[in-house]
Write a protein that holds these residues in place. Structure first.
Motif, PDB file in Angstrom:
ATOM      1  N   GLU A 354      11.835   4.936 -54.257  1.00 31.69           N
ATOM      2  CA  GLU A 354      12.440   3.366 -54.257  1.00 31.69           C
ATOM      3  C   GLU A 354      13.766   3.564 -53.482  1.00 31.69           C
TER       4      GLU A 354
ATOM      5  N   CYS B 327      22.413  -0.876 -51.521  1.00 31.09           N
ATOM      6  CA  CYS B 327      22.204  -2.577 -51.773  1.00 31.09           C
ATOM      7  C   CYS B 327      23.484  -3.044 -51.678  1.00 31.09           C
ATOM      8  N   TYR B 339      18.352  -6.164 -56.475  1.00 29.17           N
ATOM      9  CA  TYR B 339      17.018  -5.997 -57.419  1.00 29.17           C
ATOM     10  C   TYR B 339      17.573  -5.523 -58.665  1.00 29.17           C
ATOM     11  N   ASP B 340      16.571  -6.203 -59.716  1.00 30.95           N
ATOM     12  CA  ASP B 340      17.306  -5.903 -60.895  1.00 30.95           C
ATOM     13  C   ASP B 340      17.030  -4.495 -61.440  1.00 30.95           C
ATOM     14  N   GLU B 344      11.235  -3.266 -59.733  1.00 33.63           N
ATOM     15  CA  GLU B 344      11.101  -4.498 -58.807  1.00 33.63           C
ATOM     16  C   GLU B 344      11.029  -3.741 -57.277  1.00 33.63           C
ATOM     17  N   ILE B 345      11.802  -2.643 -56.853  1.00 27.51           N
ATOM     18  CA  ILE B 345      11.625  -2.309 -55.650  1.00 27.51           C
ATOM     19  C   ILE B 345      10.262  -1.754 -55.415  1.00 27.51           C
ATOM     20  N   GLU B 348       8.079  -4.224 -54.401  1.00 27.16           N
ATOM     21  CA  GLU B 348       7.982  -4.686 -52.981  1.00 27.16           C
ATOM     22  C   GLU B 348       7.709  -3.901 -52.202  1.00 27.16           C
TER      23      GLU B 348
END
Lengths: 378, 527
Positions: A354, B327, B339-340, B344-345, B348
């Motif tokens: 990530e 970010c 992003y929370d 969530e990343i 994506e």
């Protein structure tokens, strides 16, 4: 399914595969048979005999870990005779060394008073480091075995603490040989073996030298499989508060690319032990010295805790707001002055997918260059 | 890796080359050692007498930098003795005819001249490898860290295809990746020429795809620079800023004296790390970040298995997660990235990364999944190339031996090769915080053969100065039977005697990997 591949255990029929032992069939069907020396994935040694069961027609009790299941075999897993044999074995093991866990009169719910009583009765300052997490103690409790009537052997050999990772307490070793199996057949390091004979028997490293002077590479596989308190991780012994709550978190090792699955044992926001995850690929419980014992860095006092900005040639502590604003402004400035392609980002083979994704997105979408790389080649 | 770690243990023959597996991938080495214990054949090709030699049936000791020659030599014997897998070659590959002329030259005698491996050993090894029902090739940086690294790897692929040892259990060409998430960093597009899943940055279709997904315009169609190139440019003043996340190039880069000059020439250097590394010490801004035990996310291991990383403890002080820092910089530069959660990343990532599309955090909660995994009902792909290769047919490459960029001479008569030791990891920023690991491996050493030490008349434990054309370090001599005459090994972990002051920054033209495994040095007793 015919009788040809059926075994009966405790009056119930079970199908078995040609190479399976009685123990394996029982375990697969959730029938309890106690084991001490048995180590999954290695050659059964039948050394401890605590897994004995009664087989109809056999002259003696047989070790279930080393006896193949056979068609028509009728097994009783816990007959009075089996229980008697197991109690004998457990009692002899308890008496063979320093097992001051004292399976005596106590209220299991009241650990504190029990703890104090043990200390008083045994006159030991050092309660066994694996009290409450010991296969032998569990079995002694299950089969209600005590050492009260037996003389307890004195330690033959002194404790070994000269290496940084593993304490070897020979006084608590029951010579089950699991450590030897783990070292020879799982890690294949061949660092330890049985040495001497009879009452002098001992697990030796090389020609009975300290682990640090042997072929041992401190993978700790032996510690993980030791069913008693004979092999103990030194740092855990020092830092883990006994009888206090721990959390167990499954994660992936952060050293090499093998991706070993490990359980971090956490107490008071500190990792106090690392165990290989036995139920997971790719490592099935194995780890190396770095993965198992190299976690000091996490709570190192040298960790960076606040942003730093170079002022008058020196790095000085700053607020997040100031540091982030400075970086954003300087990047915009450089991008405007020199163009995107004179800027770059090194992302990391150490951080998560990530985070790598975000780093390349930042480089491409914000800096507007493809100058992103990491140390894959270094 | 084309195959899985567990799969290695099932191979009849395991050829390990350029990998000191027991020290660098200790747990993976247990699969190789157990295979040997069960009677499988281990072929080891390595100049150093590493621990794995004790488990190997055949140990070939090539001169450093001569890998193409011995690999071509094996192929020469296999073709000569008609042991190649014609069915596999016909059905699954192309270009076989084109390599024959080149391979013809690499007779066992010719190969012995170049590599120092006895011709008979080449012949026997070729037979063992070709006749095996299944054979796995495991390699590491000893193969790749050469100016001909790409060709070395292609040669191994040639050898495996020649015998049809690919695309099935117990086979494969298996690079052992050295860092926990080096596979993932590549998969995620942490490379100058590709987006995630190796989608090329100069392909207009992919540019459009990413511009749409990210809701922006103006992505650069020009492939970027590799780290080694950025540093070369910086040295000349042609590179202005670097944002470094969790890396310590001032120990790990080749030819450090030059690299330092490059870094010092930058107008602005930002380092984000968990410690004040050698690189962070010269930064303009340093951001404190989280370590693996403090965050949620995923790593992808050497067998392409995407696995969970979970938070166990709170991070110290005001440290922040890497992705949150990045970010925040983006947002302050006018492009909002918010992003929370890390999950969530990942969601994506899945949308624009075909090989990860079917992987969700839910699916890997109990155990990882091997990419490619295109859909949520796909089980993942433990073994690659089972029916066809990525490009369709496997292509044989015509490859000739090429000498290393720097060879020994009268002034620098020894070959230097660098690597790691069991007790430390990379630049030591993590392992050197452990008293236990430091106790086991306290300092740098210069590993030399007993013959060479005798010739120099320097004893074990004496301090020596080691010189290359680029730099000098001072460390203890370690006389060891591991070393072969003429070749010196120095671990690169230690800042105080950084082996990379000596190494050559010449790179492979394709992979841009530096030649860490061969450079010329000389040794003198320290005054």
């Amino acid at each position: 399914m015919g009788k040809a591949n059926t075994i009966t255990i405790d009056n119930k029929p079970f199908a078995f595969e040609p190479s399976e032992t009685i123990l394996e069939v029982a375990q697969r069907n959730n029938i309890f048979i106690p084991t001490l020396c048995h180590l999954k994935g290695t050659t059964p040694t039948g050394a401890c005999r605590v897994c004995v069961v009664e087989v109809k027609g056999a002259r003696d009790l047989v070790p279930s870990c080393a006896t193949p299941a056979a068609s028509g075999m009728i097994v009783r897993s816990e007959s009075p005779e089996v229980i008697k044999a197991r109690r004998n074995i457990i009692q002899l093991m308890l008496a063979s060394g320093n097992h001051n866990c004292a399976i005596r009169k106590f209220e299991p719910d009241d650990w504190t008073s029990f703890h104090l009583n043990v200390l008083k009765e045994d006159n030991y300052n050092e309660l066994c480091p694996v009290w409450g997490d010991c296969r032998l103690q569990d079995l002694a409790y299950r089969y209600q075995v005590t050492t009260k009537s037996l003389p307890v052997s004195l330690a033959n050999y002194p404790m070994e603490r000269v290496n940084p990772f593993i304490i070897r307490d020979f006084s608590r070793c029951i010579l089950c040989g699991r450590c030897v199996q783990a070292c020879r057949e799982i890690q294949v390091n061949n660092a330890i073996d049985f040495g001497y004979r009879g009452a002098k028997a001992k697990i030796v490293a090389g020609a009975d030298v300290a682990l640090k002077d042997s072929d041992c590479v401190f993978c700790g596989e032996c510690v993980q499989v030791c069913p008693v308190g004979a092999l103990v991780p030194k740092e855990t012994f020092k830092h883990k508060k006994r009888f206090e709550k721990t959390d167990k978190v499954r994660t992936t090792c952060s050293y090499c690319g093998v991706g070993c699955q490990m359980d971090l044992i956490v107490q008071d926001n500190k990792i106090v032990e690392v165990k290989g995850a036995e139920d997971a690929e790719p490592n099935h419980g194995s780890l190396c010295v770095k993965g198992r014992y190299g976690y000091d860095f996490v709570s190192s006092p040298e960790r960076l805790t606040t942003p730093l900005i170079r002022k008058n040639g020196k790095l000085e502590e700053s607020s997040w707001d100031e540091a982030l604003q400075l970086v954003a402004e300087r990047f915009i400035e450089i991008k405007t002055k020199y163009g995107s392609d004179l800027m770059g980002v090194l992302t990391s083979a150490r951080v998560t997918n990530e985070e790598n994704y975000i780093a390349q997105k930042f480089t491409r979408a914000v800096l507007k260059t493809n100058n992103i790389d990491h140390c894959a080649r270094l | 890796m084309t195959n899985t770690i567990a799969d290695i243990e099932t191979a009849d023959v395991i050829l390990v080359t350029g990998s000191n597996t027991t020290e660098n991938h200790p747990v993976l080495s247990t699969f190789i050692k157990r295979a040997a214990l069960k009677g499988k054949t281990i072929i080891l090709v390595d100049p150093r007498k590493i621990k794995l030699t004790e488990h190997a049936k055949k140990w070939l000791r090539p001169n450093p930098g001569t890998d193409i020659a011995w690999i071509n030599g094996l192929m020469n014997v296999i073709i000569q003795e008609n042991l190649h897998n014609k069915e596999f070659i016909n059905n699954r590959t192309e270009g076989f005819e084109q390599i024959l002329d080149t391979i013809k030259k690499y007779t066992p005698a010719y190969v012995e001249d170049i590599t120092g491996i006895p011709a008979d050993d080449i012949i026997e090894t070729a037979r063992l490898f070709a006749k095996a029902g299944t054979a796995s090739i495991c390699y590491c940086m000893g193969i790749t860290q050469h100016t001909c690294g790409t060709d070395n790897v292609k040669s191994l692929a040639n050898l495996s295809m020649l015998c049809g040892h690919l695309g099935k259990p117990g086979g494969g060409v298996n690079p052992l990746r050295g860092q926990n998430n080096v596979q993932g960093a590549c998969d995620m597009g942490g490379l100058p020429n590709v987006f995630t899943a190796y989608q090329k940055v100069d392909d207009p279709a992919f540019i459009r795809k990413y511009e749409t997904a990210w809701n922006i315009s103006g992505l650069s169609p020009k492939p970027g620079l590799a780290v080694t190139e950025m540093i070369h440019k910086a040295e000349k003043g042609d590179f202005k800023s670097l944002y470094i996340i969790g890396e310590n190039p001032l120990i790990s880069d080749p030819d450090l004296n030059h690299a330092e000059k490059g870094f010092n020439n930058l107008e602005f250097l930002v380092v984000q790390d968990i410690f004040l590394t050698e690189t962070a010490q010269i930064a303009d801004v340093v951001f404190p970040s989280f370590c693996f035990a403090e965050k949620e996310g995923t790593f992808s291991n050497t067998e392409r298995r995407v696995q969970r990383v979970r938070k166990a403890v709170e991070a110290p002080g005001f440290a922040r997660e890497d992705w949150k820092i990045t970010c925040e910089i983006a947002t302050r530069m006018g492009i909002k990235m918010h992003y929370d959660s890390a999950e969530e990343i990942f969601e994506e990532i899945r949308k624009i990364t075909p090989s990860y599309a079917g992987i969700t955090w839910g699916r890997i909660d109990k155990g990882g999944i091997h990419w490619p995994c295109p859909t949520v009902d796909h089980p993942g792909t433990p073994i690659l190339h089972t029916t066809q290769f990525t490009r369709g047919k496997g292509l044989f490459h015509v490859i000739d031996h090429q000498p290393p960029a720097e060879v020994t001479d009268a002034d620098y008569p020894y070959v230097l090769t660098t690597g790691r030791v069991l007790y430390h990891y990379h630049t030591g920023s993590m392992t050197m915080k452990s008293d236990g690991l430091n106790q086991m491996s306290p300092e740098c050493f210069v590993e030399i053969s007993p013959n060479d030490a005798a010739k120099l008349d320097i004893g074990d434990g004496e301090m020596v100065n080691v010189f290359s054309r680029r730099g000098k370090i001072k460390a203890k001599l370690a006389v060891s039977s591991k070393a072969v005459d003429g070749t010196i090994f120095i671990p690169f972990h230690f800042a105080k005697a950084a082996a990379n002051r000596l190494t050559n920054s010449k790179i492979d033209p394709v992979a841009k990997i530096p030649e860490f495994k061969v450079c010329a040095i000389t040794i003198k007793k320290a005054a």
